[in-house]
Design a protein around this motif. Sequence first.
Motif, mmCIF file in Angstrom:
data_model
loop_
_atom_site.group_PDB
_atom_site.id
_atom_site.type_symbol
_atom_site.label_atom_id
_atom_site.label_comp_id
_atom_site.label_asym_id
_atom_site.label_seq_id
_atom_site.Cartn_x
_atom_site.Cartn_y
_atom_site.Cartn_z
ATOM 1 N N ILE A 199 1.211 -34.628 44.020
ATOM 2 C CA ILE A 199 0.586 -35.419 45.084
ATOM 3 C C ILE A 199 -0.649 -34.743 45.669
ATOM 4 O O ILE A 199 -1.252 -35.278 46.598
ATOM 5 C CB ILE A 199 1.597 -35.718 46.209
ATOM 6 C CG1 ILE A 199 2.113 -34.420 46.841
ATOM 7 C CG2 ILE A 199 2.755 -36.543 45.685
ATOM 8 C CD1 ILE A 199 3.022 -34.671 48.037
ATOM 9 N N ASN A 200 -1.042 -33.608 45.126
ATOM 10 C CA ASN A 200 -2.229 -32.925 45.616
ATOM 11 C C ASN A 200 -3.479 -33.704 45.187
ATOM 12 O O ASN A 200 -3.658 -33.972 44.000
ATOM 13 C CB ASN A 200 -2.269 -31.498 45.055
ATOM 14 C CG ASN A 200 -3.624 -30.854 45.257
ATOM 15 O OD1 ASN A 200 -4.048 -30.656 46.372
ATOM 16 N ND2 ASN A 200 -4.299 -30.560 44.151
ATOM 17 N N TYR A 252 0.537 -26.982 52.414
ATOM 18 C CA TYR A 252 1.380 -26.151 51.558
ATOM 19 C C TYR A 252 0.585 -25.313 50.562
ATOM 20 O O TYR A 252 1.168 -24.462 49.883
ATOM 21 C CB TYR A 252 2.357 -27.034 50.777
ATOM 22 C CG TYR A 252 3.290 -27.844 51.629
ATOM 23 C CD1 TYR A 252 4.287 -27.228 52.381
ATOM 24 C CD2 TYR A 252 3.173 -29.232 51.679
ATOM 25 C CE1 TYR A 252 5.147 -27.981 53.165
ATOM 26 C CE2 TYR A 252 4.036 -29.985 52.459
ATOM 27 C CZ TYR A 252 5.017 -29.367 53.202
ATOM 28 O OH TYR A 252 5.877 -30.101 53.972
ATOM 29 N N THR A 253 -0.720 -25.559 50.486
ATOM 30 C CA THR A 253 -1.529 -24.883 49.462
ATOM 31 C C THR A 253 -1.485 -23.363 49.616
ATOM 32 O O THR A 253 -1.538 -22.633 48.623
ATOM 33 C CB THR A 253 -2.988 -25.380 49.525
ATOM 34 O OG1 THR A 253 -3.012 -26.804 49.337
ATOM 35 C CG2 THR A 253 -3.845 -24.729 48.447
ATOM 36 N N HIS A 303 5.451 -36.648 52.310
ATOM 37 C CA HIS A 303 4.757 -37.674 53.087
ATOM 38 C C HIS A 303 3.759 -37.057 54.071
ATOM 39 O O HIS A 303 3.009 -37.788 54.722
ATOM 40 C CB HIS A 303 5.770 -38.536 53.847
ATOM 41 C CG HIS A 303 6.710 -39.271 52.951
ATOM 42 N ND1 HIS A 303 6.330 -40.335 52.167
ATOM 43 C CD2 HIS A 303 8.036 -39.080 52.693
ATOM 44 C CE1 HIS A 303 7.361 -40.784 51.476
ATOM 45 N NE2 HIS A 303 8.415 -40.043 51.770
ATOM 46 N N SER A 304 3.752 -35.743 54.193
ATOM 47 C CA SER A 304 2.824 -35.085 55.103
ATOM 48 C C SER A 304 1.576 -34.658 54.339
ATOM 49 O O SER A 304 1.447 -34.896 53.134
ATOM 50 C CB SER A 304 3.497 -33.874 55.752
ATOM 51 O OG SER A 304 3.851 -32.921 54.761
ATOM 52 N N ASP A 305 0.645 -34.026 55.029
ATOM 53 C CA ASP A 305 -0.584 -33.552 54.392
ATOM 54 C C ASP A 305 -0.240 -32.414 53.437
ATOM 55 O O ASP A 305 0.155 -31.328 53.857
ATOM 56 C CB ASP A 305 -1.568 -33.068 55.455
ATOM 57 C CG ASP A 305 -2.895 -32.612 54.852
ATOM 58 O OD1 ASP A 305 -3.067 -32.752 53.618
ATOM 59 O OD2 ASP A 305 -3.747 -32.118 55.598
#
Length: 208
Positions: free
Chosen positions: A74-75, A38-39, A32-34
């Motif tokens: 989700i990216n 994590y990239t 649910h976060s940006d």
Amino acid sequence: LVWLIIVFLSAGALPLCAQEFPLPPGFTFDGHSDVRQYTKYIVPCVNWLQQTPLDQHRQQRAEANTFVMNWLQINPDLSISLPEYSYRFHDIDRQLLYLFMEGWIKYSIESGDMDVTNGSIAGIHSMLGYYKSGKAVGLGPSEFLDNLAAIDSQGGLPALFDSSSTARNTYLYLKAPAPGKSWRYNENYFDFSFYCINFIRPRSIVFR
């Protein structure tokens, strides 16, 4: 002095045979976060997966695969739709499908190139490189992968993605029956089976 040199050389050799797991202790993925935060972990995770044999660190391998696939879902910057030919990789071993997708992801992140064909080729190179390296411990030989690697070594991999009407990119492989078969007079002497490698139209040959 000699002992110190040996210790130093041994310590220096460790990164060649083992890599530190790229996800920090206690890492959790919050969908649910940006997701872009994590990239930075994606390419290190793919590198770790590409360099770690299948029979080692299985729990961590599962964690890294799950993280990369969750990130991909989700990216907003990268989308991969699995082509039909990739199901063959999964049929051999699902880890091969992961390596294919992760090689594609790594290529797209590092190059900024979102072209489907280029990403697919990078993914196949990643998967075949892993298979040929001997890290796919327990997988055993695969006639399909050996033939695909032979096509690649001859520079034929890009042609597999040629969708033009003049493309010559179907590789047909005949498989003879088991040796030593004793044929009766009324049996089929030509009991061959076949499979083909064709990425654009994998069902182009349907009869035998």
